[in-house]
Design a protein around this motif. Structure first.
Motif, PDB file in Angstrom:
ATOM      1  N   TYR A 153      -6.925  66.986  23.115  1.00 38.16           N
ATOM      2  CA  TYR A 153      -7.979  67.914  23.529  1.00 38.16           C
ATOM      3  C   TYR A 153      -8.790  68.398  22.335  1.00 38.16           C
ATOM      4  O   TYR A 153      -9.997  68.623  22.450  1.00 38.16           O
ATOM      5  CB  TYR A 153      -7.398  69.074  24.338  1.00 38.16           C
ATOM      6  CG  TYR A 153      -7.039  68.635  25.730  1.00 38.16           C
ATOM      7  CD1 TYR A 153      -7.978  68.688  26.753  1.00 38.16           C
ATOM      8  CD2 TYR A 153      -5.783  68.099  26.015  1.00 38.16           C
ATOM      9  CE1 TYR A 153      -7.667  68.252  28.035  1.00 38.16           C
ATOM     10  CE2 TYR A 153      -5.464  67.655  27.288  1.00 38.16           C
ATOM     11  CZ  TYR A 153      -6.401  67.731  28.288  1.00 38.16           C
ATOM     12  OH  TYR A 153      -6.093  67.285  29.548  1.00 38.16           O
TER      13      TYR A 153
ATOM     14  N   TYR B 158     -12.792  68.320  22.086  1.00 36.40           N
ATOM     15  CA  TYR B 158     -13.613  69.460  21.652  1.00 36.40           C
ATOM     16  C   TYR B 158     -14.570  69.026  20.543  1.00 36.40           C
ATOM     17  O   TYR B 158     -15.731  69.411  20.530  1.00 36.40           O
ATOM     18  CB  TYR B 158     -12.736  70.599  21.139  1.00 36.40           C
ATOM     19  CG  TYR B 158     -11.840  71.265  22.155  1.00 36.40           C
ATOM     20  CD1 TYR B 158     -11.937  71.023  23.523  1.00 36.40           C
ATOM     21  CD2 TYR B 158     -10.865  72.154  21.737  1.00 36.40           C
ATOM     22  CE1 TYR B 158     -11.099  71.647  24.429  1.00 36.40           C
ATOM     23  CE2 TYR B 158     -10.025  72.793  22.645  1.00 36.40           C
ATOM     24  CZ  TYR B 158     -10.145  72.538  23.985  1.00 36.40           C
ATOM     25  OH  TYR B 158      -9.319  73.163  24.876  1.00 36.40           O
TER      26      TYR B 158
ATOM     27  N   ARG C 238     -18.619  69.361  20.521  1.00 40.77           N
ATOM     28  CA  ARG C 238     -19.436  70.162  19.599  1.00 40.77           C
ATOM     29  C   ARG C 238     -20.387  69.308  18.777  1.00 40.77           C
ATOM     30  O   ARG C 238     -21.508  69.733  18.486  1.00 40.77           O
ATOM     31  CB  ARG C 238     -18.585  71.085  18.751  1.00 40.77           C
ATOM     32  CG  ARG C 238     -17.702  70.490  17.743  1.00 40.77           C
ATOM     33  CD  ARG C 238     -16.960  71.596  16.958  1.00 40.77           C
ATOM     34  NE  ARG C 238     -15.978  71.008  16.103  1.00 40.77           N
ATOM     35  CZ  ARG C 238     -14.687  70.891  16.395  1.00 40.77           C
ATOM     36  NH1 ARG C 238     -14.220  71.347  17.535  1.00 40.77           N
ATOM     37  NH2 ARG C 238     -13.854  70.324  15.551  1.00 40.77           N
TER      38      ARG C 238
ATOM     39  N   SER D 127      -6.484  76.677  23.416  1.00 41.46           N
ATOM     40  CA  SER D 127      -6.626  75.737  24.515  1.00 41.46           C
ATOM     41  C   SER D 127      -5.743  76.174  25.674  1.00 41.46           C
ATOM     42  O   SER D 127      -4.606  76.607  25.468  1.00 41.46           O
ATOM     43  CB  SER D 127      -6.216  74.337  24.041  1.00 41.46           C
ATOM     44  OG  SER D 127      -6.580  73.351  24.956  1.00 41.46           O
TER      45      SER D 127
ATOM     46  N   ILE E  22     -17.424  67.314  29.364  1.00 41.02           N
ATOM     47  CA  ILE E  22     -17.086  68.403  28.462  1.00 41.02           C
ATOM     48  C   ILE E  22     -18.279  69.354  28.445  1.00 41.02           C
ATOM     49  O   ILE E  22     -19.353  68.985  27.965  1.00 41.02           O
ATOM     50  CB  ILE E  22     -16.793  67.898  27.041  1.00 41.02           C
ATOM     51  CG1 ILE E  22     -15.717  66.810  27.055  1.00 41.02           C
ATOM     52  CG2 ILE E  22     -16.414  69.060  26.124  1.00 41.02           C
ATOM     53  CD1 ILE E  22     -15.590  66.052  25.747  1.00 41.02           C
TER      54      ILE E  22
ATOM     55  N   VAL F  43     -19.913  72.439  26.846  1.00 36.32           N
ATOM     56  CA  VAL F  43     -19.822  73.153  25.577  1.00 36.32           C
ATOM     57  C   VAL F  43     -20.768  74.341  25.629  1.00 36.32           C
ATOM     58  O   VAL F  43     -21.930  74.195  26.027  1.00 36.32           O
ATOM     59  CB  VAL F  43     -20.216  72.239  24.395  1.00 36.32           C
ATOM     60  CG1 VAL F  43     -20.076  72.965  23.073  1.00 36.32           C
ATOM     61  CG2 VAL F  43     -19.400  70.963  24.395  1.00 36.32           C
TER      62      VAL F  43
ATOM     63  N   TYR G 160     -15.327  75.630  25.505  1.00 36.61           N
ATOM     64  CA  TYR G 160     -15.245  74.326  26.160  1.00 36.61           C
ATOM     65  C   TYR G 160     -14.642  74.467  27.549  1.00 36.61           C
ATOM     66  O   TYR G 160     -13.706  75.237  27.751  1.00 36.61           O
ATOM     67  CB  TYR G 160     -14.342  73.364  25.368  1.00 36.61           C
ATOM     68  CG  TYR G 160     -14.647  73.298  23.899  1.00 36.61           C
ATOM     69  CD1 TYR G 160     -15.622  72.443  23.406  1.00 36.61           C
ATOM     70  CD2 TYR G 160     -13.969  74.107  22.995  1.00 36.61           C
ATOM     71  CE1 TYR G 160     -15.901  72.387  22.054  1.00 36.61           C
ATOM     72  CE2 TYR G 160     -14.243  74.065  21.637  1.00 36.61           C
ATOM     73  CZ  TYR G 160     -15.218  73.209  21.172  1.00 36.61           C
ATOM     74  OH  TYR G 160     -15.492  73.160  19.834  1.00 36.61           O
TER      75      TYR G 160
ATOM     76  N   GLN H 200     -11.506  77.102  23.089  1.00 38.33           N
ATOM     77  CA  GLN H 200     -12.463  77.728  22.179  1.00 38.33           C
ATOM     78  C   GLN H 200     -12.086  77.351  20.753  1.00 38.33           C
ATOM     79  O   GLN H 200     -10.896  77.263  20.422  1.00 38.33           O
ATOM     80  CB  GLN H 200     -12.414  79.247  22.382  1.00 38.33           C
ATOM     81  CG  GLN H 200     -13.285  80.068  21.482  1.00 38.33           C
ATOM     82  CD  GLN H 200     -12.508  80.662  20.308  1.00 38.33           C
ATOM     83  OE1 GLN H 200     -11.347  81.043  20.446  1.00 38.33           O
ATOM     84  NE2 GLN H 200     -13.128  80.692  19.162  1.00 38.33           N
ATOM     85  N   THR H 201     -13.086  77.084  19.933  1.00 44.02           N
ATOM     86  CA  THR H 201     -12.870  76.912  18.500  1.00 44.02           C
ATOM     87  C   THR H 201     -13.847  77.799  17.761  1.00 44.02           C
ATOM     88  O   THR H 201     -14.952  78.076  18.242  1.00 44.02           O
ATOM     89  CB  THR H 201     -13.070  75.456  18.020  1.00 44.02           C
ATOM     90  OG1 THR H 201     -14.382  75.008  18.363  1.00 44.02           O
ATOM     91  CG2 THR H 201     -12.021  74.527  18.588  1.00 44.02           C
TER      92      THR H 201
END
Length: 136
Positions: free
Chosen positions: A27, A31, A35, A63, A77, A79, A93, A107-108
């Motif tokens: 995952y 991501y 992005r 996640s 996906i 974003v 995400y 989330q990042t």
């Protein structure tokens, strides 16, 4: 808020575990695909940002696994960039299967760092300009 959908990401055999379910570690790669394409949608690329002397390491990653993605699924996906970039850039995400079922959310947060010094810096001016219309 910036929203961009990356569509038609096919789950390959190598993405899965022995049960045919996407291995949880993949995952983070999904991501990253999201992005990179969201930035490209804004007219920017990771490569150009890095060539300008700015790196974007991941500061944190969260996640949530809701339903399993499976071999041969076709993923979307979604974003989001919920805040104007400053010294950090947050991405949200949501990953859906071909039936529209939500499989995963995450989330990042990435930080902007001058590659030469390893020190934090502000978001690149071209990223701020590209994002500005979405936050006015």
């Amino acid at each position: 808020m910036i929203i961009h959908d990356v569509i038609d990401i096919r789950v390959r055999y190598y993405d899965t575990d022995q049960m045919g379910i996407v291995y949880y570690g993949n995952y983070a790669r999904f991501y990253e695909i999201g992005r990179v394409e969201a930035l490209r949608h804004l007219g920017l690329s990771y490569k150009e940002i890095e060539e300008s002397g700015i790196s974007m390491p991941v500061y944190d990653l969260n996640s949530r696994f809701i339903r399993p993605a499976k071999y041969d699924d076709l993923l979307t996906i979604r974003v989001t960039i919920p805040q104007m970039p400053k010294t950090r850039l947050m991405f949200g995400y949501e990953i859906f299967n071909q039936g529209g079922q939500l499989l995963n959310s995450g989330q990042t947060t990435l930080v902007f760092v001058r590659t030469a010094t390893g020190r934090p810096c502000s978001a690149p001016a071209d990223l701020i300009e590209a994002a500005k219309p979405f936050f006015e």
